[in-house]
Enzyme design. Structure first.
Site, PDB file in Angstrom:
ATOM      1  N   GLU A 184      -7.340 -36.724  -0.879  1.00  0.00           N
ATOM      2  CA  GLU A 184      -6.910 -35.413  -1.529  1.00  0.00           C
ATOM      3  C   GLU A 184      -7.780 -34.336  -0.716  1.00  0.00           C
ATOM      4  O   GLU A 184      -8.953 -34.524  -0.598  1.00  0.00           O
ATOM      5  CB  GLU A 184      -7.391 -35.263  -2.803  1.00  0.00           C
ATOM      6  CG  GLU A 184      -6.494 -36.097  -3.855  1.00  0.00           C
ATOM      7  CD  GLU A 184      -6.576 -35.899  -5.158  1.00  0.00           C
ATOM      8  OE1 GLU A 184      -7.248 -34.854  -5.832  1.00  0.00           O
ATOM      9  OE2 GLU A 184      -5.773 -36.610  -6.112  1.00  0.00           O
ATOM     10  N   ASP A 227      -4.987 -30.781  -2.868  1.00  0.00           N
ATOM     11  CA  ASP A 227      -5.486 -30.538  -4.002  1.00  0.00           C
ATOM     12  C   ASP A 227      -5.614 -29.065  -4.301  1.00  0.00           C
ATOM     13  O   ASP A 227      -5.670 -28.287  -3.802  1.00  0.00           O
ATOM     14  CB  ASP A 227      -6.920 -30.909  -3.894  1.00  0.00           C
ATOM     15  CG  ASP A 227      -7.475 -31.733  -5.293  1.00  0.00           C
ATOM     16  OD1 ASP A 227      -6.919 -31.294  -6.352  1.00  0.00           O
ATOM     17  OD2 ASP A 227      -8.450 -32.069  -5.468  1.00  0.00           O
ATOM     18  N   GLU A 230      -2.780 -31.527 -12.780  1.00  0.00           N
ATOM     19  CA  GLU A 230      -4.096 -31.945 -13.338  1.00  0.00           C
ATOM     20  C   GLU A 230      -4.623 -30.987 -14.262  1.00  0.00           C
ATOM     21  O   GLU A 230      -4.209 -30.048 -14.295  1.00  0.00           O
ATOM     22  CB  GLU A 230      -5.145 -32.426 -12.201  1.00  0.00           C
ATOM     23  CG  GLU A 230      -5.567 -31.210 -11.531  1.00  0.00           C
ATOM     24  CD  GLU A 230      -6.567 -31.527 -10.488  1.00  0.00           C
ATOM     25  OE1 GLU A 230      -6.818 -32.750 -10.324  1.00  0.00           O
ATOM     26  OE2 GLU A 230      -6.984 -30.761  -9.513  1.00  0.00           O
TER      27      GLU A 230
HETATM   28  P1  C2E Z   1     -11.013 -32.362  -8.157  1.00  0.00           P
HETATM   29  O1  C2E Z   1     -10.705 -33.016  -7.069  1.00  0.00           O
HETATM   30  O2  C2E Z   1     -10.144 -31.117  -8.651  1.00  0.00           O
HETATM   31  O3  C2E Z   1     -11.178 -33.251  -9.438  1.00  0.00           O
HETATM   32  C1  C2E Z   1     -10.594 -32.872 -10.714  1.00  0.00           C
HETATM   33  C2  C2E Z   1     -11.646 -32.637 -11.740  1.00  0.00           C
HETATM   34  O4  C2E Z   1     -11.204 -32.019 -12.937  1.00  0.00           O
HETATM   35  C3  C2E Z   1     -12.559 -33.679 -12.159  1.00  0.00           C
HETATM   36  O5  C2E Z   1     -13.881 -33.160 -12.276  1.00  0.00           O
HETATM   37  C4  C2E Z   1     -12.253 -33.979 -13.497  1.00  0.00           C
HETATM   38  O6  C2E Z   1     -13.030 -34.605 -14.221  1.00  0.00           O
HETATM   39  C5  C2E Z   1     -11.730 -32.769 -13.922  1.00  0.00           C
HETATM   40  N1  C2E Z   1     -10.506 -32.843 -14.942  1.00  0.00           N
HETATM   41  C6  C2E Z   1      -9.472 -33.789 -14.922  1.00  0.00           C
HETATM   42  N2  C2E Z   1      -8.738 -33.620 -15.812  1.00  0.00           N
HETATM   43  C7  C2E Z   1      -9.203 -32.546 -16.664  1.00  0.00           C
HETATM   44  C8  C2E Z   1      -8.969 -31.784 -17.828  1.00  0.00           C
HETATM   45  O7  C2E Z   1      -7.861 -32.233 -18.661  1.00  0.00           O
HETATM   46  N3  C2E Z   1      -9.508 -30.748 -18.158  1.00  0.00           N
HETATM   47  C9  C2E Z   1     -10.469 -30.244 -17.641  1.00  0.00           C
HETATM   48  N4  C2E Z   1     -11.209 -29.258 -17.989  1.00  0.00           N
HETATM   49  N5  C2E Z   1     -10.914 -31.199 -16.432  1.00  0.00           N
HETATM   50  C10 C2E Z   1     -10.293 -32.019 -15.907  1.00  0.00           C
HETATM   51  P2  C2E Z   1     -15.279 -33.687 -11.450  1.00  0.00           P
HETATM   52  O8  C2E Z   1     -15.158 -34.966 -11.480  1.00  0.00           O
HETATM   53  O9  C2E Z   1     -16.326 -32.948 -12.097  1.00  0.00           O
HETATM   54  O10 C2E Z   1     -15.290 -33.253 -10.022  1.00  0.00           O
HETATM   55  C11 C2E Z   1     -15.184 -31.943  -9.577  1.00  0.00           C
HETATM   56  C12 C2E Z   1     -14.784 -31.948  -8.153  1.00  0.00           C
HETATM   57  O11 C2E Z   1     -15.922 -32.420  -7.130  1.00  0.00           O
HETATM   58  C13 C2E Z   1     -13.551 -32.410  -7.804  1.00  0.00           C
HETATM   59  O12 C2E Z   1     -12.703 -31.674  -8.218  1.00  0.00           O
HETATM   60  C14 C2E Z   1     -13.565 -32.650  -6.286  1.00  0.00           C
HETATM   61  O13 C2E Z   1     -13.432 -31.393  -5.736  1.00  0.00           O
HETATM   62  C15 C2E Z   1     -15.187 -33.049  -5.950  1.00  0.00           C
HETATM   63  N6  C2E Z   1     -15.422 -34.265  -5.895  1.00  0.00           N
HETATM   64  C16 C2E Z   1     -15.192 -35.419  -6.875  1.00  0.00           C
HETATM   65  N7  C2E Z   1     -15.729 -36.729  -6.220  1.00  0.00           N
HETATM   66  C17 C2E Z   1     -15.653 -36.287  -4.879  1.00  0.00           C
HETATM   67  C18 C2E Z   1     -15.803 -37.254  -3.904  1.00  0.00           C
HETATM   68  O14 C2E Z   1     -16.117 -38.450  -3.719  1.00  0.00           O
HETATM   69  N8  C2E Z   1     -15.789 -36.736  -2.402  1.00  0.00           N
HETATM   70  C19 C2E Z   1     -15.663 -35.267  -2.619  1.00  0.00           C
HETATM   71  N9  C2E Z   1     -15.570 -34.870  -1.212  1.00  0.00           N
HETATM   72  N10 C2E Z   1     -15.436 -34.392  -3.594  1.00  0.00           N
HETATM   73  C20 C2E Z   1     -15.291 -34.869  -4.837  1.00  0.00           C
HETATM   74 CA    CA Z   2      -7.960 -30.594  -7.890  1.00  0.00          CA
HETATM   75 CA    CA Z   3      -8.915 -34.075  -6.529  1.00  0.00          CA
END
Ligand code: C2E
Ligand code: CA
Ligand code: CA
Length: 417
Positions: free
Chosen positions: A286, A316, A373
């Site tokens: 993504e 994404d 999402e």
């Molecule tokens: P993202 O890729 O857009 O991931 C989706 C985020 O939305 C995740 O937050 C997830 O927990 C949250 N989410 C999922 N379903 C819902 C929902 O129904 N409602 C709400 N309010 N939120 C929801 P998270 O885990 O805090 O991750 C934030 C961002 O950090 C991710 O956005 C992604 O851009 C980045 N990220 C996370 N893991 C990695 C990684 O391993 N590598 C990189 N480069 N970036 C990462």
């Molecule tokens: Ca996303």
């Molecule tokens: Ca994502």
């Protein structure tokens, strides 16, 4: 009769209309929340600091106060309370305010257009205070400890001590409800600070050349967890259930645009897949829309090579960038992910519904898989099914969970062990 909720939920209300404010208090107290009402922004911010509410409601339009400024200040203070925005302004303005709150990283549970009914407020409060299932991670936008100041040395140390963990959030088919795969999301379990969310460290890691090392650790953990679910000898019964309907479970991993400069990446990925006997087509990378556009030519080369090896690519946060449609169509994506700010507000906002539907239509007409999402309610899931969106991901289905909790969730949801 409503069931009382956890007594430690504290609800702070900022509203200058005493009738509205008191009504909100009654409803919340009836649900078992402790409440405080104020009409002064100064008192509000003081209570925010010293009373540490878990939930807040903010009226955007009040005399002598700029609601947008209040939200900015909430974000600057690292506010982790769940936020409800209320106001008498038109639905469009309220939606825009909601989206801007999400962009600022605030944990918004909903927007209420005045006059709202007791039922609407109750639904938001009940929905946002339900205990998360064991093993799931709390609200996504929360930073770790208040005022946490992560620096580069911390991240280096975290990497060398391998303190990063991966949680998994399921993706299901909108129509059949079958499991389609998972998104791997990184968490940092710091020995002193506790869990730290990606918002607090990804950007820093990107800016200082540490993101590739982080991605490697995420891949190590995620692939090791995921591969056995798919491999023939150890295949999970839920994977078999999906396979019978023609769905091969997939794992989505977030990659940073910076990683697109890493020329050896593809070789290492192929090597990993071979070692784990995992078909590259099971992996989806993504990339955010904007990041893929930073350097379209380099992206095109690397992304095309990734696709040629059989890996899949997902755009994404689609809908939030400013790229031209043309550039987007030129890059070899196989999936389009509708940004959660539109999906989360779909039921309150006609505008959001239009955006979601347009993106889904666009994706379908380009032959891309569409994923929404931020699916937080059954209503939104139903809407997505009606407009022909393929896959859904969000708190309504499951929060991101540890590997073990994900396996339990699979067993429970699909009735297999
Ligand atoms: P993202 O890729 O857009 O991931 C989706 C985020 O939305 C995740 O937050 C997830 O927990 C949250 N989410 C999922 N379903 C819902 C929902 O129904 N409602 C709400 N309010 N939120 C929801 P998270 O885990 O805090 O991750 C934030 C961002 O950090 C991710 O956005 C992604 O851009 C980045 N990220 C996370 N893991 C990695 C990684 O391993 N590598 C990189 N480069 N970036 C990462
Ligand atoms: Ca996303
Ligand atoms: Ca994502």
């Amino acid at each position: 009769m409503t069931t009382p909720m956890h007594p430690t939920h504290r609800f702070l209300i900022l509203d200058d209309d005493p009738l509205v404010g008191q009504t909100m208090q009654f409803i919340a107290e009836d649900l078992g929340l402790e409440t405080r009402l104020t009409n002064s922004p100064a008192d509000f911010f003081e209570a925010l600091e010293f009373w540490a509410p878990t939930h807040i409601a903010v009226d955007l339009i009040m005399p002598d106060m700029d609601g947008v400024q209040v939200m900015k200040q909430l974000a600057d203070n690292g506010c982790k309370a769940r936020l409800i925005i209320t106001s008498g302004v038109g639905a469009r303005v309220l939606d825009a305010a909601g989206r801007s709150a999400i962009e600022r990283g605030l944990d918004i549970v909903g927007v209420l257009s005045k006059p709202f009914t007791a039922g609407e407020l109750r639904r938001l409060l009940v929905g946002s205070t339900a205990p998360a299932p064991a093993g799931s991670s709390p609200a996504t936008t929360a930073a770790a400890a208040p005022g946490l100041d992560i620096d580069l040395a911390d991240i280096r140390q975290g990497l060398s001590r391998r303190e990063f963990r991966v949680v998994y959030q399921p993706k299901i088919a909108c129509e059949s409800g079958l499991l389609s795969g998972f998104e791997a999301l990184v968490r940092w379990v710091h020995p002193d600070y506790g869990p730290i969310w990606p918002a607090s460290f990804i950007q820093l890691a990107e800016e200082h050349g540490l993101i590739d090392a982080l991605t490697e650790q995420v891949l190590d953990l995620a692939l090791e967890w995921f591969a056995p679910l798919c491999s023939e000898a150890t295949r999970h019964p839920v994977a078999a259930l999906s396979a019978a309907a023609g769905i091969d479970l997939s794992l989505s991993v977030n990659i940073s645009a910076k990683t697109l400069n890493d020329l050896d990446l593809i070789d290492r990925l192929v090597e990993r897949c071979t070692r784990l006997q995992l078909a590259p087509a099971r992996l989806i990378f993504e990339l955010t829309e904007t990041s893929a556009m930073d350097n379209p030519m380099a992206s095109l080369d690397l992304l095309t090579r990734l696709r040629m090896k059989g890996f899949h690519l997902s755009i994404d946060d689609f809908g939030t960038g400013f790229s031209s449609l043309l550039q987007l169509v030129r890059l070899p994506f196989s999936e389009i992910k509708v940004d959660k700010s539109f999906v989360m507000t779909a039921m309150h906002s006609e505008e959001s519904r239009t955006v979601v539907k347009s993106i889904v239509d666009l994706g379908r007409s380009l032959g891309l898989r569409t994923v929404a999402e931020g699916v937080e309610t059954a209503e939104v899931l139903g809407f997505l099914g009606n407009i022909g969106c393929h896959l859904a991901q969000g708190f309504h289905i499951a929060r991101p969970m540890t590997g073990e909790a994900t396996l339990r969730w699979m067993g429970e949801r699909y009735g297999v062990t």
